[in-house]
Design an enzyme around this catalytic site. Structure first.
Site, PDB file in Angstrom:
ATOM      1  N   ASP A   1      36.273  28.881   0.083  1.00 41.04           N
ATOM      2  CA  ASP A   1      37.650  28.303   0.568  1.00 41.04           C
ATOM      3  C   ASP A   1      37.967  27.014  -0.204  1.00 41.04           C
ATOM      4  O   ASP A   1      37.174  26.081  -0.381  1.00 41.04           O
ATOM      5  CB  ASP A   1      37.786  28.322   1.778  1.00 41.04           C
TER       6      ASP A   1
ATOM      7  N   LEU B   1      17.237  37.253  -7.900  1.00 46.66           N
ATOM      8  CA  LEU B   1      18.343  36.793  -6.948  1.00 46.66           C
ATOM      9  C   LEU B   1      19.218  37.965  -6.785  1.00 46.66           C
ATOM     10  O   LEU B   1      19.708  38.462  -7.791  1.00 46.66           O
ATOM     11  CB  LEU B   1      19.076  35.773  -7.458  1.00 46.66           C
TER      12      LEU B   1
ATOM     13  N   HIS C   1      41.260  28.988  -8.762  1.00 49.62           N
ATOM     14  CA  HIS C   1      40.271  30.101  -8.980  1.00 49.62           C
ATOM     15  C   HIS C   1      39.547  30.143 -10.032  1.00 49.62           C
ATOM     16  O   HIS C   1      38.230  30.230 -10.107  1.00 49.62           O
ATOM     17  CB  HIS C   1      41.255  31.380  -8.682  1.00 49.62           C
TER      18      HIS C   1
HETATM   19  C1  FPP Z   1      40.021  31.005  -1.345  1.00 52.77           C
HETATM   20  O1  FPP Z   1      40.761  29.996  -1.764  1.00 52.77           O
HETATM   21  C2  FPP Z   1      39.342  31.653  -2.395  1.00 52.77           C
HETATM   22  C3  FPP Z   1      39.863  32.948  -2.715  1.00 52.77           C
HETATM   23  C4  FPP Z   1      40.862  33.591  -2.020  1.00 52.77           C
HETATM   24  C5  FPP Z   1      39.177  33.517  -3.949  1.00 52.77           C
HETATM   25  C6  FPP Z   1      37.683  33.088  -4.446  1.00 52.77           C
HETATM   26  C7  FPP Z   1      37.388  33.248  -5.741  1.00 52.77           C
HETATM   27  C8  FPP Z   1      36.713  32.669  -6.350  1.00 52.77           C
HETATM   28  C9  FPP Z   1      35.932  31.264  -5.995  1.00 52.77           C
HETATM   29  C10 FPP Z   1      36.736  32.638  -7.755  1.00 52.77           C
HETATM   30  C11 FPP Z   1      36.836  34.071  -8.140  1.00 52.77           C
HETATM   31  C12 FPP Z   1      35.596  34.595  -8.330  1.00 52.77           C
HETATM   32  C13 FPP Z   1      35.615  36.087  -8.529  1.00 52.77           C
HETATM   33  C14 FPP Z   1      34.078  36.714  -8.737  1.00 52.77           C
HETATM   34  C15 FPP Z   1      36.751  36.647  -9.201  1.00 52.77           C
HETATM   35  P1  FPP Z   1      42.160  29.645  -1.075  1.00 52.77           P
HETATM   36  O2  FPP Z   1      42.921  30.046  -2.387  1.00 52.77           O
HETATM   37  O3  FPP Z   1      42.361  30.348   0.059  1.00 52.77           O
HETATM   38  O4  FPP Z   1      42.317  28.094  -1.220  1.00 52.77           O
HETATM   39  P2  FPP Z   1      43.248  27.229  -0.079  1.00 52.77           P
HETATM   40  O5  FPP Z   1      43.007  27.615   1.175  1.00 52.77           O
HETATM   41  O6  FPP Z   1      43.151  25.974  -0.704  1.00 52.77           O
HETATM   42  O7  FPP Z   1      44.798  27.915  -0.474  1.00 52.77           O
END
Ligand code: FPP
Length: 244
Positions: free
Chosen positions: A16, A127, A33
């Site tokens: 997150d 892994l 992202h």
């Molecule tokens: C949450 O952060 C993250 C996500 C919804 C996406 C996680 C994805 C990645 C780490 C990269 C993509 C990986 C692949 C394999 C495609 P948020 O957007 O909710 O952050 P915020 O809480 O700061 O808004």
């Protein structure tokens, strides 16, 4: 920081904070992202290097469809791109990829990318890397129960375990959430029953090898009782848990 002792067999992560990382830099959320993919690459590598055997990450939840269309399509594109770019390297590092989630509803491009990544890495065992995409813990419990019902099988903890999407790995020992929130958000509801929880304010793009080591050092200092008393834990006789 060097890797601490008592390495968890299975680490699960709610990654997150990508959006906030980007917003603080006046960048579009998708840029966060993208940076998140860099952090994930480094995380997979470090986990393999220090002897973690299973890494499970929450990349897209069943609820993430509610985000702005631009962000949803950005995440889909990013997954397809990351798979095509990263698989050869993951392959050479002995990483086996499993896709965990509802395939229906994903585009052909994403579905094919996931299937190809799974097939290309199927012979690896250094892994296990589970990518939860279009995944929700409630979805998993419901699909497992539906599968048992369709087969006319009795519902028990053991039969449910076997029907869950993560049946190929033991339950996570350590569940990490970055980004400052302290909740599970529909991740691994069944499997995290006895996982140690670790929350950090670090945003996912900032979660580097040293931060992983810090989380593991914190985990290593905890006493895992699995419902027993401290005295029982101290006496090895009868000490038993579900899986390695
Ligand atoms: C949450 O952060 C993250 C996500 C919804 C996406 C996680 C994805 C990645 C780490 C990269 C993509 C990986 C692949 C394999 C495609 P948020 O957007 O909710 O952050 P915020 O809480 O700061 O808004």
């Amino acid at each position: 920081m060097s890797a601490p002792g008592n390495i968890p067999h299975h680490i699960a992560i709610v990654m997150d904070g990508n959006g906030r990382w980007a917003t603080r830099r006046f960048l579009p959320r998708v840029a966060g992202h993208k940076k998140g993919v860099d952090a994930l690459r480094a995380c997979v590598r470090h986990c393999g290097d220090i002897g973690v055997k299973v890494l499970t990450v929450f990349a897209f939840s069943s609820e993430n469809w509610n985000r702005p269309a631009e962000e949803v399509s950005g995440l889909m594109e990013l997954l397809a791109l990351a798979l095509s770019r990263e698989v050869p390297q993951l392959q050479s590092e002995g990483v086996r990829i499993h896709f965990i989630g509802e395939r229906a509803g994903l585009s052909d491009k994403v579905r094919n990318g996931l299937a190809q990544a799974e097939a290309a890495t199927a012979g690896n065992d250094r892994l296990v890397f589970n990518i939860c995409f279009n995944y929700g813990g409630r979805w998993d419990i419901a699909q497992a129960a539906a599968r048992l019902a369709a087969r006319g099988e009795a519902v028990t903890e053991q039969s449910m375990d076997r029907a869950m999407a993560l049946a190929h790995v033991p339950d996570p020992d350590l569940l990490i959430r970055t980004g400052g929130e302290q909740r599970i958000s529909n991740f691994l509801l069944w499997q995290a029953a006895y996982s140690e929880l670790y929350f950090t304010d670090k945003l996912w793009p900032e979660f580097d090898a040293a931060a992983i080591d810090e989380a593991i050092a914190d985990y290593a200092g905890r006493e895992r009782r699995f419902g027993r008393t401290s005295e029982q834990v101290a006496a090895p006789a009868g000490a038993k848990r579900k899986a390695a």
